[in-house]
Design a protein around this motif. Sequence first.
Motif, short mmCIF file in Angstrom:
data_model
loop_
_atom_site.label_atom_id
_atom_site.label_comp_id
_atom_site.label_asym_id
_atom_site.label_seq_id
_atom_site.Cartn_x
_atom_site.Cartn_y
_atom_site.Cartn_z
N ASP A 284 0.84 -1.19 0.00
CA ASP A 284 0.00 0.00 0.00
C ASP A 284 0.88 1.25 0.00
O ASP A 284 1.93 1.27 0.64
N ILE A 285 0.43 2.26 -0.73
CA ILE A 285 1.07 3.58 -0.73
C ILE A 285 -0.03 4.61 -0.53
O ILE A 285 -1.05 4.56 -1.21
N GLU A 286 0.21 5.53 0.39
CA GLU A 286 -0.72 6.64 0.61
C GLU A 286 0.06 7.94 0.55
O GLU A 286 1.20 8.00 1.02
N PHE A 287 -0.57 8.96 -0.01
CA PHE A 287 0.06 10.27 -0.10
C PHE A 287 -0.76 11.26 0.71
O PHE A 287 -1.98 11.30 0.59
N GLY A 288 -0.07 12.03 1.51
CA GLY A 288 -0.71 13.12 2.23
C GLY A 288 -0.76 14.34 1.31
O GLY A 288 -0.13 14.37 0.24
N ASN A 289 -1.50 15.34 1.72
CA ASN A 289 -1.63 16.56 0.91
C ASN A 289 -0.28 17.20 0.61
O ASN A 289 -0.08 17.81 -0.43
N LYS A 290 0.66 17.07 1.53
CA LYS A 290 1.99 17.67 1.36
C LYS A 290 2.69 17.12 0.10
O LYS A 290 3.49 17.82 -0.52
N ALA A 291 2.37 15.88 -0.28
CA ALA A 291 3.02 15.26 -1.44
C ALA A 291 2.76 16.05 -2.72
O ALA A 291 3.60 16.07 -3.62
N ARG A 292 1.64 16.74 -2.79
CA ARG A 292 1.29 17.51 -3.98
C ARG A 292 2.24 18.68 -4.21
O ARG A 292 2.35 19.18 -5.32
N THR A 293 2.90 19.12 -3.16
CA THR A 293 3.77 20.29 -3.28
C THR A 293 5.18 19.94 -3.72
O THR A 293 5.96 20.84 -4.00
N TYR A 294 5.53 18.66 -3.76
CA TYR A 294 6.90 18.27 -4.07
C TYR A 294 7.14 18.11 -5.56
O TYR A 294 6.28 17.59 -6.27
N PRO A 295 8.31 18.52 -6.01
CA PRO A 295 8.70 18.17 -7.38
C PRO A 295 8.78 16.64 -7.47
O PRO A 295 9.01 15.96 -6.47
N LEU A 296 8.60 16.10 -8.65
CA LEU A 296 8.58 14.64 -8.81
C LEU A 296 9.84 13.96 -8.30
O LEU A 296 9.78 12.88 -7.73
N GLU A 297 11.00 14.60 -8.51
CA GLU A 297 12.25 14.00 -8.05
C GLU A 297 12.25 13.85 -6.53
O GLU A 297 12.69 12.84 -5.99
#
Length: 170
Positions: A68-81
């Motif tokens: 399983d992988i979950e992303f928090g809202n903060k993940a949206r702010t990161y560059p893909l790298e």
Amino acid sequence: MTGGNELGELILDPDEAQRKMDRWAAGLEEKAQRYAAAQERTEQLRLTASSSDGAVKITVGADGGVTDIEFGNKARTYPLEELSRQILQTMHKAQSGIAGQVAEVMQESLGDEDQETRALMIGTLRSRFPEMEEEESSEPPPAPPAPSADTPAPRDKRHEAPDDEENSPW
């Protein structure tokens, strides 16, 4: 000819031979059941780790595979790298607990039985999934740069016709 020779005693007393074989077989059956229970518990193990800022949460099984992988809202702010780095780091963090959890299951299920086999198996798991060293910095990763006047604003592609180049998965 039977003095102290167990085989000779068994030949002379076939009933005793049968009882010893039955005890031996029962011991093997019990051992097989303990191993099967340990295997089942190990297959059900799930280890979860989160990135320090909660952007990524990953769960792995005892084989190290991501379940399983979950992303928090903060993940949206990161560059893909940066997001890629966070994913891999968090996955390794979750995997680093596998050897300890499997060792615990084996100890509970098998006690002190087969220490050599257990040490070999746990050693293999530790080499595949080493424990994580403390992160060099406890600071969260840098936020993506704010757009400057020179940076064009992102286009809203929902209403545009797709370009062949932009739709290429490569």
